[in-house]
Design a protein around this motif. Sequence first.
Motif, short mmCIF file in Angstrom:
data_model
loop_
_atom_site.label_atom_id
_atom_site.label_comp_id
_atom_site.label_asym_id
_atom_site.label_seq_id
_atom_site.Cartn_x
_atom_site.Cartn_y
_atom_site.Cartn_z
N SER A 33 31.21 37.59 39.85
CA SER A 33 32.12 36.84 40.72
C SER A 33 33.56 37.35 40.59
O SER A 33 34.29 37.41 41.58
CB SER A 33 32.05 35.34 40.43
OG SER A 33 32.50 35.07 39.12
N LYS A 34 33.95 37.76 39.39
CA LYS A 34 35.31 38.30 39.21
C LYS A 34 35.46 39.65 39.91
O LYS A 34 36.48 39.90 40.56
CB LYS A 34 35.64 38.44 37.73
CG LYS A 34 35.85 37.11 37.05
CD LYS A 34 36.23 37.27 35.61
CE LYS A 34 36.48 35.90 34.99
NZ LYS A 34 36.99 35.98 33.64
N ILE A 35 34.47 40.48 39.79
CA ILE A 35 34.53 41.80 40.42
C ILE A 35 34.48 41.65 41.94
O ILE A 35 35.22 42.32 42.67
CB ILE A 35 33.38 42.72 39.92
CG1 ILE A 35 33.46 42.90 38.40
CG2 ILE A 35 33.39 44.06 40.64
CD1 ILE A 35 34.77 43.49 37.90
N CYS A 39 37.44 42.97 44.51
CA CYS A 39 37.20 43.91 45.61
C CYS A 39 37.63 43.32 46.95
O CYS A 39 38.25 44.01 47.77
CB CYS A 39 35.72 44.30 45.66
SG CYS A 39 35.18 45.28 44.25
N HIS A 40 37.34 42.07 47.17
CA HIS A 40 37.68 41.44 48.45
C HIS A 40 39.16 41.16 48.60
O HIS A 40 39.69 41.17 49.71
CB HIS A 40 36.85 40.18 48.68
CG HIS A 40 35.47 40.50 49.16
ND1 HIS A 40 35.14 40.52 50.49
CD2 HIS A 40 34.35 40.87 48.50
CE1 HIS A 40 33.88 40.87 50.64
NE2 HIS A 40 33.37 41.09 49.43
N LYS A 41 39.85 40.91 47.50
CA LYS A 41 41.29 40.66 47.58
C LYS A 41 42.07 41.96 47.74
O LYS A 41 43.10 41.98 48.40
CB LYS A 41 41.79 39.93 46.32
CG LYS A 41 41.24 38.54 46.16
CD LYS A 41 41.84 37.60 47.15
CE LYS A 41 41.30 36.20 46.96
NZ LYS A 41 41.60 35.34 48.07
N ALA A 49 34.42 46.22 51.06
CA ALA A 49 34.54 45.54 49.76
C ALA A 49 33.16 45.26 49.17
O ALA A 49 32.96 45.41 47.96
CB ALA A 49 35.33 44.24 49.92
N ASP A 50 32.21 44.86 50.01
CA ASP A 50 30.84 44.63 49.53
C ASP A 50 30.23 45.92 48.98
O ASP A 50 29.56 45.91 47.94
CB ASP A 50 29.95 44.08 50.65
CG ASP A 50 30.25 42.63 50.99
OD1 ASP A 50 30.89 41.93 50.17
OD2 ASP A 50 29.83 42.19 52.08
N ILE A 78 36.52 46.20 35.64
CA ILE A 78 37.69 46.19 36.52
C ILE A 78 38.20 47.61 36.74
O ILE A 78 38.59 47.98 37.85
CB ILE A 78 38.82 45.31 35.94
CG1 ILE A 78 38.43 43.84 36.00
CG2 ILE A 78 40.14 45.52 36.67
CD1 ILE A 78 38.26 43.31 37.38
N LYS A 79 38.19 48.40 35.70
CA LYS A 79 38.65 49.79 35.81
C LYS A 79 37.79 50.55 36.83
O LYS A 79 38.32 51.27 37.68
CB LYS A 79 38.59 50.45 34.44
CG LYS A 79 39.04 51.89 34.42
CD LYS A 79 38.94 52.45 33.02
CE LYS A 79 39.19 53.93 33.00
NZ LYS A 79 39.05 54.50 31.66
N ILE A 80 36.48 50.36 36.75
CA ILE A 80 35.58 51.03 37.70
C ILE A 80 35.87 50.53 39.12
O ILE A 80 36.04 51.34 40.05
CB ILE A 80 34.10 50.78 37.34
CG1 ILE A 80 33.76 51.43 36.00
CG2 ILE A 80 33.18 51.31 38.44
CD1 ILE A 80 32.40 51.02 35.44
N ALA A 81 35.94 49.21 39.29
CA ALA A 81 36.20 48.64 40.62
C ALA A 81 37.55 49.10 41.15
O ALA A 81 37.69 49.45 42.33
CB ALA A 81 36.15 47.11 40.56
N ARG A 82 38.55 49.12 40.29
CA ARG A 82 39.89 49.53 40.69
C ARG A 82 39.89 50.98 41.17
O ARG A 82 40.47 51.30 42.22
CB ARG A 82 40.85 49.36 39.53
CG ARG A 82 42.26 49.80 39.84
CD ARG A 82 43.19 49.55 38.66
NE ARG A 82 44.55 49.83 39.04
CZ ARG A 82 45.22 50.90 38.63
NH1 ARG A 82 44.67 51.76 37.81
NH2 ARG A 82 46.46 51.10 39.02
#
Length: 184
Positions: A33-35, A39-41, A49-50, A78-82
């Motif tokens: 849920s955090k990731i 992504c969506h924000k 984002a999905d 977060i690092k990967i998503a970022r």
Amino acid sequence: VKHLSDEELYAYLSQDKHKAIAAFNEIYERYSSKIYTYCHKVLDNNEVADDIFQDTFTKFFEGAVNNAESTNLAAYLIKIARNLCLNEKSKKHNQNIPLDDFQLPVYDKSYENKEINELLETALDALPENYKEALIMKEFMDLSYKEIAEALHVSLSVVRTRIYRGKTRLREIMAPYIKDLTGN
């Protein structure tokens, strides 16, 4: 596996298939849920984002198989998503709206929560990327300053400064519209 620490779960990812799947599912349960929110924000396109959200967990799993140790799972995810979000943004050459040209549509004075949230989203999008990112991690993902610092590879003081300046700028952007809402 629910009783295991993040470090233990991460170590299980490089073990036999059944342990790895159970560990991955628990990590996904804890952090998805955090990731997803991040992504969506950060990205304006829900479809993209999905995709980035899914790619984050795919890359995480692939990396975990080769690396049996992690000290901060939240920061690692977060690092990967970022990185994936930044890569996507650089592909699209997204440009921020200059603050001087920033205008919101005028709404009827009977604002609903949905309209206020849209106003906040628009104001958030007008912030410089480094302020926006730190605020999203703090306010929407509920990460600690330390976790944000690790994910962004900056010091705690830089994180505090970005969040403070981001909130200050948000207040400045939203002040005229909030004033209209309250009639003051």
